[in-house]
Scaffold this active site. Structure first.
Site, PDB file in Angstrom:
ATOM      1  N   THR A 120     -20.581  27.854 -26.974  1.00  0.00           N
ATOM      2  CA  THR A 120     -21.790  27.182 -27.443  1.00  0.00           C
ATOM      3  C   THR A 120     -22.208  27.693 -28.811  1.00  0.00           C
ATOM      4  O   THR A 120     -22.658  26.916 -29.674  1.00  0.00           O
ATOM      5  CB  THR A 120     -22.936  27.420 -26.443  1.00  0.00           C
ATOM      6  OG1 THR A 120     -22.503  27.083 -25.139  1.00  0.00           O
ATOM      7  CG2 THR A 120     -24.154  26.588 -26.798  1.00  0.00           C
ATOM      8  N   THR A 121     -22.065  29.001 -29.036  1.00  0.00           N
ATOM      9  CA  THR A 121     -22.464  29.627 -30.292  1.00  0.00           C
ATOM     10  C   THR A 121     -21.698  29.055 -31.480  1.00  0.00           C
ATOM     11  O   THR A 121     -22.143  29.146 -32.627  1.00  0.00           O
ATOM     12  CB  THR A 121     -22.263  31.154 -30.202  1.00  0.00           C
ATOM     13  OG1 THR A 121     -22.994  31.638 -29.063  1.00  0.00           O
ATOM     14  CG2 THR A 121     -22.746  31.876 -31.431  1.00  0.00           C
ATOM     15  N   TYR A 138     -26.416  18.446 -17.587  1.00  0.00           N
ATOM     16  CA  TYR A 138     -27.142  17.179 -17.602  1.00  0.00           C
ATOM     17  C   TYR A 138     -27.070  16.422 -16.274  1.00  0.00           C
ATOM     18  O   TYR A 138     -28.097  15.978 -15.768  1.00  0.00           O
ATOM     19  CB  TYR A 138     -26.676  16.268 -18.748  1.00  0.00           C
ATOM     20  CG  TYR A 138     -27.523  15.014 -18.891  1.00  0.00           C
ATOM     21  CD1 TYR A 138     -28.804  15.079 -19.432  1.00  0.00           C
ATOM     22  CD2 TYR A 138     -27.060  13.785 -18.454  1.00  0.00           C
ATOM     23  CE1 TYR A 138     -29.601  13.945 -19.527  1.00  0.00           C
ATOM     24  CE2 TYR A 138     -27.847  12.647 -18.550  1.00  0.00           C
ATOM     25  CZ  TYR A 138     -29.107  12.729 -19.080  1.00  0.00           C
ATOM     26  OH  TYR A 138     -29.893  11.607 -19.175  1.00  0.00           O
ATOM     27  N   TYR A 158     -18.970  30.065 -16.339  1.00  0.00           N
ATOM     28  CA  TYR A 158     -20.094  30.306 -17.242  1.00  0.00           C
ATOM     29  C   TYR A 158     -21.339  29.672 -16.653  1.00  0.00           C
ATOM     30  O   TYR A 158     -21.467  28.450 -16.618  1.00  0.00           O
ATOM     31  CB  TYR A 158     -19.779  29.733 -18.627  1.00  0.00           C
ATOM     32  CG  TYR A 158     -20.833  29.963 -19.689  1.00  0.00           C
ATOM     33  CD1 TYR A 158     -21.845  30.903 -19.534  1.00  0.00           C
ATOM     34  CD2 TYR A 158     -20.809  29.218 -20.861  1.00  0.00           C
ATOM     35  CE1 TYR A 158     -22.807  31.097 -20.518  1.00  0.00           C
ATOM     36  CE2 TYR A 158     -21.763  29.408 -21.856  1.00  0.00           C
ATOM     37  CZ  TYR A 158     -22.756  30.347 -21.676  1.00  0.00           C
ATOM     38  OH  TYR A 158     -23.710  30.536 -22.655  1.00  0.00           O
ATOM     39  N   ARG A 206     -29.352  26.065 -20.358  1.00  0.00           N
ATOM     40  CA  ARG A 206     -28.712  24.996 -21.137  1.00  0.00           C
ATOM     41  C   ARG A 206     -28.244  23.841 -20.257  1.00  0.00           C
ATOM     42  O   ARG A 206     -28.240  22.696 -20.684  1.00  0.00           O
ATOM     43  CB  ARG A 206     -27.524  25.545 -21.930  1.00  0.00           C
ATOM     44  CG  ARG A 206     -27.899  26.396 -23.133  1.00  0.00           C
ATOM     45  CD  ARG A 206     -26.672  26.702 -23.971  1.00  0.00           C
ATOM     46  NE  ARG A 206     -26.976  27.529 -25.127  1.00  0.00           N
ATOM     47  CZ  ARG A 206     -27.355  27.071 -26.318  1.00  0.00           C
ATOM     48  NH1 ARG A 206     -27.501  25.782 -26.500  1.00  0.00           N
ATOM     49  NH2 ARG A 206     -27.589  27.897 -27.322  1.00  0.00           N
ATOM     50  N   LYS A 230     -19.351  34.693 -16.580  1.00  0.00           N
ATOM     51  CA  LYS A 230     -20.344  35.022 -17.600  1.00  0.00           C
ATOM     52  C   LYS A 230     -21.682  34.592 -17.018  1.00  0.00           C
ATOM     53  O   LYS A 230     -21.969  33.406 -16.899  1.00  0.00           O
ATOM     54  CB  LYS A 230     -20.047  34.298 -18.907  1.00  0.00           C
ATOM     55  CG  LYS A 230     -21.075  34.581 -20.011  1.00  0.00           C
ATOM     56  CD  LYS A 230     -20.797  33.771 -21.273  1.00  0.00           C
ATOM     57  CE  LYS A 230     -21.877  34.019 -22.331  1.00  0.00           C
ATOM     58  NZ  LYS A 230     -21.677  33.186 -23.533  1.00  0.00           N
ATOM     59  N   ILE A 285     -20.430  39.096 -23.063  1.00  0.00           N
ATOM     60  CA  ILE A 285     -19.960  38.180 -24.106  1.00  0.00           C
ATOM     61  C   ILE A 285     -21.142  38.029 -25.046  1.00  0.00           C
ATOM     62  O   ILE A 285     -22.144  37.407 -24.710  1.00  0.00           O
ATOM     63  CB  ILE A 285     -19.478  36.844 -23.539  1.00  0.00           C
ATOM     64  CG1 ILE A 285     -18.199  37.067 -22.717  1.00  0.00           C
ATOM     65  CG2 ILE A 285     -19.202  35.852 -24.665  1.00  0.00           C
ATOM     66  CD1 ILE A 285     -17.643  35.821 -22.062  1.00  0.00           C
TER      67      ILE A 285
END
Length: 295
Positions: free
Chosen positions: A47-48, A110, A136, A141, A165, A207
């Site tokens: 995402t980063t 979503y 993850y 998010r 994660k 992470i």
């Protein structure tokens, strides 16, 4: 062979030039910076990395750049996720995994699947993956939390599911996973400022976003904690915590790009819908980097 997920993984940004193109020179410099600073593995296209705004060709080029610059020195984890299971599986099957040790794949976002839906999604992804799979969980998010029992079910049922994660921000949830995980299954923090408490509970590291800005100090903190030297690690944690918190005040990677720009590593450019940090935040981050000698 299972990749070693212990230590500090770096959630790499994607540097951009003023014209909006990917700045591959800055990306190579960043890989070198964190490697020299003590990172244990690299995470590309998370995402980063502003992955939703990258084209397919850009994603391929970014991965190639990181793998080439890394040159086998550190394990590389590739972000591959989505909320269409069939599409994720198809993408995995056509990907060249040369130089890639594992994938990091996010809980479907979503569409908010049930726990059984999350389990079946990851089971299908794991069956398609020719490498280790890192789950993850980031409900802030995705809109859905992957519960401890679902993580543990996947860890026990899928041999190549090697780690999670955990970025729910809930240490109690992480503790249940740590208590009941199978041997060899890694639990890593997805929240920089929870690295020390997560490791103190028995976790395997982080992470990290923040470690790109001050890799030596952050990696030393994490490694001291993993070695059981918690008091020394806590001293470093307390030095960094305000700076780390500031990196997320206006979202990620807005803050880390501001910090790396202050340090002269990259230009402070993002792609819409993200915008650069406010002047107030840039000034604050720069001041904290100087005050705590995090340069």
């Amino acid at each position: 062979m299972k990749p070693n997920m212990r230590g500090v993984g770096i959630a790499l940004i994607t540097p951009f030039s003023e014209d909006g193109s990917v700045d591959f020179g800055a990306l190579e410099a960043l890989v070198e910076r964190v490697t020299a600073g003590g990172a244990d593995y690299l995470v590309v296209l998370g995402t980063t990395a502003e992955t939703p705004t990258l084209t397919a060709d850009e994603k391929e080029a970014v991965v190639s750049c990181v793998v080439r610059k890394n040159n086998g020195r550190l394990p590389v984890v590739l972000g591959m996720g989505g909320n269409n299971t069939a599409e994720v599986v198809a993408s995995i099957r056509k990907t060249d995994f040369t130089g890639i040790d594992a994938i990091l794949t996010v809980t479907p976002y979503y569409n908010k699947p049930s726990q059984e839906g999350i389990y079946q999604h990851y089971k299908a992804v794991a069956a398609a993956a020719p490498c280790g799979v890192v789950l993850y969980n980031v409900p802030g998010r995705t809109g859905v939390n992957m519960k401890a029992e679902t993580v543990l079910r996947l860890a026990h049922d899928c041999p190549n599911v090697v780690a999670v994660k955990e970025a729910s921000g809930c240490l109690s949830q992480a503790a249940y996973i740590l208590r009941d995980r199978p041997e060899g299954f890694a639990v890593v923090s997805g929240d920089d400022n929870l690295t020390l408490p997560m490791v103190a509970l028995g976790g395997d590291g982080i992470i990290s976003v923040a470690a790109q800005a001050f890799p030596e100090k952050f990696c030393r903190m994490a490694h001291l904690a993993l070695d059981g030297r918690v008091k020394e690690a806590a001293s470093l944690h307390l030095q960094m915590m305000e700076a780390v918190d500031s990196l997320f005040e206006e979202g990620n990677p807005t803050g880390i790009k501001a910090a790396l720009s202050c340090l002269g590593v990259i230009g402070n450019y993002l792609r819409l819908p993200l915008v650069p940090a406010s002047d107030r935040l840039v000034s604050k981050i720069d001041g904290l980097l100087k005050a705590y000698e995090l340069r």
